[in-house]
Write an enzyme that holds these catalytic residues in place. Structure first.
Site, PDB file in Angstrom:
ATOM      1  CE  LYS A   8      -2.261  -1.075   3.765  1.00 37.80           C
ATOM      2  NZ  LYS A   8      -1.743  -2.425   4.036  1.00 37.80           N
ATOM      3  NE  ARG A  22      -3.867  -0.300   9.395  1.00 40.66           N
ATOM      4  CZ  ARG A  22      -2.675  -0.695   9.821  1.00 40.66           C
ATOM      5  NH1 ARG A  22      -2.579  -1.348  10.956  1.00 40.66           N
ATOM      6  NH2 ARG A  22      -1.593  -0.441   9.107  1.00 40.66           N
ATOM      7  NE  ARG A  57       7.496  -5.567   5.780  1.00 41.15           N
ATOM      8  CZ  ARG A  57       6.304  -5.114   6.160  1.00 41.15           C
ATOM      9  NH1 ARG A  57       5.628  -4.289   5.374  1.00 41.15           N
ATOM     10  NH2 ARG A  57       5.794  -5.466   7.318  1.00 41.15           N
ATOM     11  NE  ARG A  85       7.999  -3.009  10.020  1.00 41.05           N
ATOM     12  CZ  ARG A  85       6.864  -2.680   9.401  1.00 41.05           C
ATOM     13  NH1 ARG A  85       6.893  -1.925   8.311  1.00 41.05           N
ATOM     14  NH2 ARG A  85       5.709  -3.114   9.848  1.00 41.05           N
ATOM     15  NE  ARG A 140       1.862  -6.548  10.685  1.00 41.42           N
ATOM     16  CZ  ARG A 140       2.970  -6.350   9.957  1.00 41.42           C
ATOM     17  NH1 ARG A 140       4.068  -6.995  10.275  1.00 41.42           N
ATOM     18  NH2 ARG A 140       2.954  -5.535   8.944  1.00 41.42           N
TER      19      ARG A 140
END
Length: 288
Positions: free
Chosen positions: A68, A145, A179, A223, A234
């Site tokens: 996104k 959300r 990531r 992260r 998530r």
């Protein structure tokens, strides 16, 4: 997609959001589902964007890690409107030493959704800063959300379009676990090399890694919330709380669903085509 005639005035917008937050129902999933049963609209097709019209108001939806921020940021640059990512707002707050930062760390590290009150507070501050800088319009990434948040937003402003980016969950997991962030410059990279064969009617998906330049290669960090357990949590939270937001915008004829065919080189031109912006980038380049 109707053109937006109301300019964003964040001071009044913020007060309306806060007032709506205190009065909005706790859950509107049933309402949204009922509407969608009656209005099973297909993905809408937006008209060509006028280069002079910068006051678009879009939201980007999609599971965590789908991209996104990447595509919203590119469209922000192309169209000349601000990209407001609530995930970035949360991370900025996490890097501070405020009492809210400690509370946020506990929430994020458990893979849970940040509360409406906290998100509204962070978004309010961002909108107020935008008003000071003369901003008009926005591309929202990470908000709304929940259906409750979508109702709050719908109550105080006009959303032209909701762009729902989609990838299979197994691809999303691999992408999230790949990531990396440079702890010196803060830029994002991805070390995953994704090559999923097309099976059972599903298309093949290839994504090349987004590798760092040599001066960042030794400074990459992961992260803290990009572990397999947290990423899967998530996904579960998204499917439970956020997926109904897709139905909310689908019922209103404002949803575009876009299956990403691969990485940026493959997906970007096709996304522009889906948004009726495929000739806009050429016009912008010619005018430069």
């Amino acid at each position: 997609m109707a053109a937006v005639t109301r300019r964003l005035r964040s001071s009044s917008y913020v007060s309306l959001i806060r007032r709506s937050l205190s009065t909005a129902p706790e859950s509107a999933s049933a309402s949204a589902s009922s509407e969608s049963a009656q209005v099973r609209s297909q993905s809408t097709s937006p008209p060509r964007v006028d280069p002079k019209d910068r006051n678009i108001q879009w939201v980007f939806l999609g599971c965590p890690g789908v991209g996104k921020g990447t595509y919203a940021s590119r469209l922000s640059t192309l169209l000349g409107v601000p990209h407001i990512a609530t995930g970035d707002l949360v991370r900025e707050e996490l890097s501070s030493s405020t009492p809210l930062s400690k509370q946020l760390k506990e929430i994020v590290n458990q893979g849970k959704l940040v509360s409406d009150e906290i998100i509204i507070n962070l978004l309010s501050k961002r909108l107020e800063a935008g008003e000071t800088n003369g901003e008009s319009g926005f591309i929202l990434d990470g908000f709304p959300r929940t259906v409750r948040q979508a109702e709050i937003l719908d109550d105080v402003t006009h959303i032209d379009l909701a762009v729902n980016l989609k990838l299979p969950e197994n691809v999303l997991l691999e992408k999230c676990l790949g990531r990396r962030i440079c702890d010196q410059c803060g830029k994002n990279f991805n070390v995953a090399s994704i090559n999923v064969k097309g099976e059972n009617g599903n298309p093949a998906i290839k994504m090349a890694p987004l590798l760092p330049p040599p001066h960042c290669a030794s400074k990459l960090i992961t992260r803290s919330d990009d572990t397999e357990a947290i990423v899967k949590e998530r996904f579960r939270v998204y499917n439970d709380k956020s997926q109904p937001v897709e139905e909310f915008y689908r019922a209103r004829g404002k949803l575009i669903e876009f299956d990403l065919p691969g990485g940026i080189p493959e997906s970007w031109p096709k996304l522009l085509e889906a948004l009726n912006l495929d000739d806009y980038e050429d016009r912008q380049s010619a005018a430069a």
